[in-house]
Design a protein around this motif. Structure first.
Motif, PDB file in Angstrom:
ATOM      1  N   LEU A  97       0.834  -1.202   0.000  1.00 18.01           N
ATOM      2  CA  LEU A  97       0.000   0.000   0.000  1.00 18.01           C
ATOM      3  C   LEU A  97       0.868   1.252   0.000  1.00 18.01           C
ATOM      4  O   LEU A  97       0.638   2.201  -0.773  1.00 18.01           O
ATOM      5  N   GLY A  98       1.911   1.277   0.835  1.00 15.14           N
ATOM      6  CA  GLY A  98       2.791   2.432   0.899  1.00 15.14           C
ATOM      7  C   GLY A  98       3.535   2.679  -0.400  1.00 15.14           C
ATOM      8  O   GLY A  98       3.661   3.823  -0.859  1.00 15.14           O
ATOM      9  N   ALA A  99       4.031   1.590  -1.021  1.00 14.45           N
ATOM     10  CA  ALA A  99       4.773   1.737  -2.276  1.00 14.45           C
ATOM     11  C   ALA A  99       3.872   2.284  -3.378  1.00 14.45           C
ATOM     12  O   ALA A  99       4.267   3.176  -4.143  1.00 14.45           O
ATOM     13  N   ILE A 103       4.098   5.937  -5.404  1.00 14.79           N
ATOM     14  CA  ILE A 103       4.179   6.022  -6.867  1.00 14.79           C
ATOM     15  C   ILE A 103       3.036   6.866  -7.422  1.00 14.79           C
ATOM     16  O   ILE A 103       3.238   7.717  -8.300  1.00 14.79           O
ATOM     17  N   ALA A 104       1.807   6.657  -6.890  1.00 14.09           N
ATOM     18  CA  ALA A 104       0.649   7.414  -7.382  1.00 14.09           C
ATOM     19  C   ALA A 104       0.816   8.913  -7.123  1.00 14.09           C
ATOM     20  O   ALA A 104       0.535   9.739  -7.997  1.00 14.09           O
ATOM     21  N   MET A 105       1.293   9.277  -5.933  1.00 14.85           N
ATOM     22  CA  MET A 105       1.466  10.695  -5.615  1.00 14.85           C
ATOM     23  C   MET A 105       2.589  11.315  -6.438  1.00 14.85           C
ATOM     24  O   MET A 105       2.518  12.493  -6.807  1.00 14.85           O
ATOM     25  N   SER A 106       3.629  10.505  -6.742  1.00 12.39           N
ATOM     26  CA  SER A 106       4.709  11.030  -7.586  1.00 12.39           C
ATOM     27  C   SER A 106       4.236  11.283  -9.008  1.00 12.39           C
ATOM     28  O   SER A 106       4.844  12.077  -9.741  1.00 12.39           O
ATOM     29  N   LEU A 107       3.146  10.619  -9.409  1.00 17.53           N
ATOM     30  CA  LEU A 107       2.578  10.828 -10.739  1.00 17.53           C
ATOM     31  C   LEU A 107       1.528  11.936 -10.757  1.00 17.53           C
ATOM     32  O   LEU A 107       0.884  12.167 -11.786  1.00 17.53           O
ATOM     33  N   GLY A 108       1.315  12.580  -9.615  1.00 17.59           N
ATOM     34  CA  GLY A 108       0.415  13.717  -9.578  1.00 17.59           C
ATOM     35  C   GLY A 108      -0.966  13.447  -9.026  1.00 17.59           C
ATOM     36  O   GLY A 108      -1.813  14.353  -9.013  1.00 17.59           O
ATOM     37  N   GLY A 114      -4.406   7.799  -4.294  1.00 18.79           N
ATOM     38  CA  GLY A 114      -3.304   6.873  -4.091  1.00 18.79           C
ATOM     39  C   GLY A 114      -3.653   5.760  -3.117  1.00 18.79           C
ATOM     40  O   GLY A 114      -3.342   4.584  -3.349  1.00 18.79           O
ATOM     41  N   VAL A 115      -4.324   6.130  -2.003  1.00 20.93           N
ATOM     42  CA  VAL A 115      -4.734   5.113  -1.025  1.00 20.93           C
ATOM     43  C   VAL A 115      -5.754   4.162  -1.638  1.00 20.93           C
ATOM     44  O   VAL A 115      -5.697   2.941  -1.418  1.00 20.93           O
ATOM     45  N   LEU A 168     -12.901   8.189   1.245  1.00 23.26           N
ATOM     46  CA  LEU A 168     -11.877   8.808   0.413  1.00 23.26           C
ATOM     47  C   LEU A 168     -12.474   9.682  -0.677  1.00 23.26           C
ATOM     48  O   LEU A 168     -11.743  10.273  -1.474  1.00 23.26           O
ATOM     49  N   ALA A 169     -13.808   9.740  -0.755  1.00 27.96           N
ATOM     50  CA  ALA A 169     -14.470  10.497  -1.818  1.00 27.96           C
ATOM     51  C   ALA A 169     -14.056  11.961  -1.760  1.00 27.96           C
ATOM     52  O   ALA A 169     -14.133  12.607  -0.713  1.00 27.96           O
TER      53      ALA A 169
END
Length: 634
Positions: A97-99, A103-108, A114-115, A168-169
């Motif tokens: 989950l952390g990885a 990656i998702a946050m680094s892609l914007g 991301g979660v 998370l919505a």
């Protein structure tokens, strides 16, 4: 009505064909359902927009699955497995989950997205992996046990993930109130209440479910059973799951969460297994329908236009999860081959990913494009899972076995030459050794279990370590001067190869061989064994004799009946061995079937004669010492 029947037929027909083919190819039923949906949807276009509506109904299969998972998770069992569950399982989910979030946050993407993506992709396919473990006999290996612990934790972790997804919505309360089947639709009674009222009612609903299944449900089950209407138990079980799902929906919680809590509450119930058996067919049907709709709803146009990005995302997912799993296997000291199995078998996304995807989309957590891409990634990773198992079987397992053979202990050098050679000193061979040694005969004993060899040496029983199936060892045990070879190995193929080797090089050396069953006895006799002992035949006949005595037959008559039966059984085995053909199955051998029917009819007639006070002397001839010296099967 006609269109409804037509669509039903299309779904069921393609499901049957696809699942049967998938099972035949060793791909598992889940992939079969997915492929069926892909064929009738994107490929042939037989179904279309109605798949979304059907999927909402089919998601009830997930509710049933969570209820059944809960039934299997008794609280004391969870406590016993807490170290593996929290260690391997907890770390796998958190690290994956952390990885993925990083990656998702680094892609914007936002952290909420991301979660959501991390939750969706961190879970593996319980259905595919456990079924493959079972089919390939991997469940009892260290890697299989570790994989089972992780899957069990993932099943439990899926519950809070289901509850987390609506939170998370991005759109807040409005978005949360915009989904359908997961308890936040227009039927949600608490949609416009304050947060503390919603929280209080939610807690009260969960407590009510726990108390209801703990105290009320057992009484209701007893009343249902007393009615003696067989289908009522099925109706009651369905009513229970549907009612709990409805309650959770109207208070704004996940129906799957309520079903899971109810299942755990009933895990120690005496009626647990009966409830499982009644719900299993419905669960399988709804889950199969769910996976078909997932396959039918896959956006193949998107796959075609973004083929390499989708494939890249899928391979990246497999690589990330496999790396994390491999490192965890190393940290928890799994053997090398088990680490590879552990990493490859759990690298895919799973069926819960589709469920979380559906909830995320319904709550506006994911955009339509991202939803379509993740659906393709989850499905493709599952489709590639059989390939990962093939890589394990064809690449890693043979290499590990070869390395193990190179590093394994060399067989002992044997310098003595005794008249009797005993190959195998397990539960069968130990009695042979004790009897012959007590009679003053000297034996050369060979066994391939190092621990047993060392233990027997401490007891003063000289035993040599070695694999009796290896020609170089057989050439060193003194076969040239031996008077008798006794093969007491438990492995079928190994014993047959040894008999063939000895008969080829020492044609006149008597061989007594232990047989696993009647079919193995035919193989040993065909290979050239002089006398074959079926390992459980004598003990089974003795148990039958005791049974006759307990059923009122006089002890003396019971002993005579068992002797006649034993002799006739040996005679039957010898006759069947004469017509045995290793190139065809026994059931396809007409001559073998004919001999069996004839001898069995004669045996029954003799037994009836003895029971009615008559005398049969047939067995006395076949019990003579001369008969026992002939080639035969016992």
């Amino acid at each position: 009505m006609t269109f409804l029947l037509l669509y039903t037929f299309i779904y069921l027909a393609f499901a049957v064909v696809s699942v049967l083919l998938s099972q035949k190819l060793g791909l598992g039923s889940v992939l079969g359902y997915l492929i069926a949906g892909i064929v009738i949807g994107p490929v042939l276009g037989f179904v279309g927009k109605e798949t979304t509506s059907i999927q909402h109904i089919a998601e009830f299969g997930v509710v049933m699955m969570l209820f059944l998972v809960g039934l299997e998770l008794a609280p004391q069992m969870l406590w016993q497995l807490r170290h593996k569950l929290l260690g391997l399982g907890g770390l796998q989910v958190l690290l994956t989950l952390g990885a993925i979030v990083a990656i998702a946050m680094s892609l914007g993407y936002s952290w909420q997205v991301g979660v959501a993506i991390g939750c969706i992709l961190s879970l593996s396919s319980t259905a595919i992996v456990l079924q493959t473990y079972s089919e390939k006999g991997l469940m009892q290996t260290p890697g299989g046990q570790a994989g089972f612990a992780v899957l069990l934790f993932q099943d439990v972790a899926a519950i809070p993930m289901l509850a987390l997804m609506p939170l998370l919505a991005v759109g807040g309360v409005a978005a949360v109130n915009n989904n359908d089947t997961h308890g936040h639709d227009a039927a949600n009674w608490l949609a416009h209440q304050s947060e503390w009222v919603t929280a209080a009612v939610s807690i009260a609903a969960i407590v009510a479910i726990v108390l209801f299944v703990r105290y009320v449900v057992p009484m209701m089950i007893r009343l249902v059973i007393k009615s003696r209407v067989r289908e009522m138990f099925t109706v009651f079980t369905l009513m229970l799951v549907v009612g709990i799902a409805t309650l959770m929906s109207v208070v704004g919680l996940s129906p799957a969460l309520g079903a899971f809590i109810a299942g755990v509450g009933l895990a120690n119930s005496h009626y647990r297994h009966e409830m499982e058996s009644h719900l299993e067919p419905f669960k399988g049907l709804f889950l199969g329908l769910f996976f078909i709709t997932v396959g039918a709803g896959m956006n193949f146009g998107l796959l075609e236009s973004t083929f390499f990005p989708i494939i890249g995302m899928t391979l990246a997912l497999l690589l990330i999860k496999a790396t994390i799993l491999f490192l965890l296997g190393y940290i928890f000291r799994l053997p090398s081959l088990s680490r590879q199995l552990f990493a490859l078998s759990l690298a895919q996304a799973g069926e819960f990913g589709f469920v979380l995807l559906s909830i995320a989309q319904n709550n506006n957590v994911l955009s339509e494009t991202l939803f379509d891409r993740l659906s393709l990634v989850v499905a493709l990773s599952m489709v590639l899972t059989p390939l990962l198992f093939i890589i394990y079987e064809k690449v890693f397992a043979p290499r590990a076995i070869a390395e193990e053979n190179e590093e394994s202990r060399a067989h002992d050098e044997i310098h003595e030459e005794n008249p009797v050679i005993l190959l195998g000193h397990g539960r069968f061979g130990q009695h042979i050794n004790s009897l012959l040694t007590a009679c003053g005969f000297h034996l050369t004993i060979v066994d391939n279990h190092a621990e047993m060899v060392e233990g027997l040496t401490k007891f003063g029983i000289k035993t040599y370590y070695g694999d009796a199936t290896r020609p170089e060892l057989l050439g060193s045990v003194g076969l040239a001067k031996a008077k008798l070879v006794i093969i007491a190995l438990g492995r079928e193929s190994g014993a047959t190869h040894i008999v063939e080797f000895i008969r080829r090089h020492y044609p006149h050396l008597p061989i007594i061989a232990r047989a696993y069953d009647r079919g193995h006895a035919y193989e040993l006799k065909h290979a050239g064994a002089n006398y074959i002992i079926r390992e459980i035949a004598d003990s089974a006949i003795r148990a039958g004799r005791i049974g006759l005595e307990k059923l009122g037959v006089e002890p003396e008559q019971a002993r005579e009946l068992s002797k006649v039966y034993a002799a006739r059984d040996r005679y039957l085995s010898d006759r069947l061995a004469e017509v045995y053909d290793p190139n065809i199955t026994n059931y396809a051998n007409d001559a073998l079937m004919q001999v069996f029917k004839e001898v069995d009819a004669e045996t029954q007639q003799m037994i009836q004669t003895i029971l009615h006070g008559g005398h049969v002397d047939w067995w006395e001839e076949h019990e003579s010492p001369e008969t026992h010296m002939k080639k035969g099967i016992s």
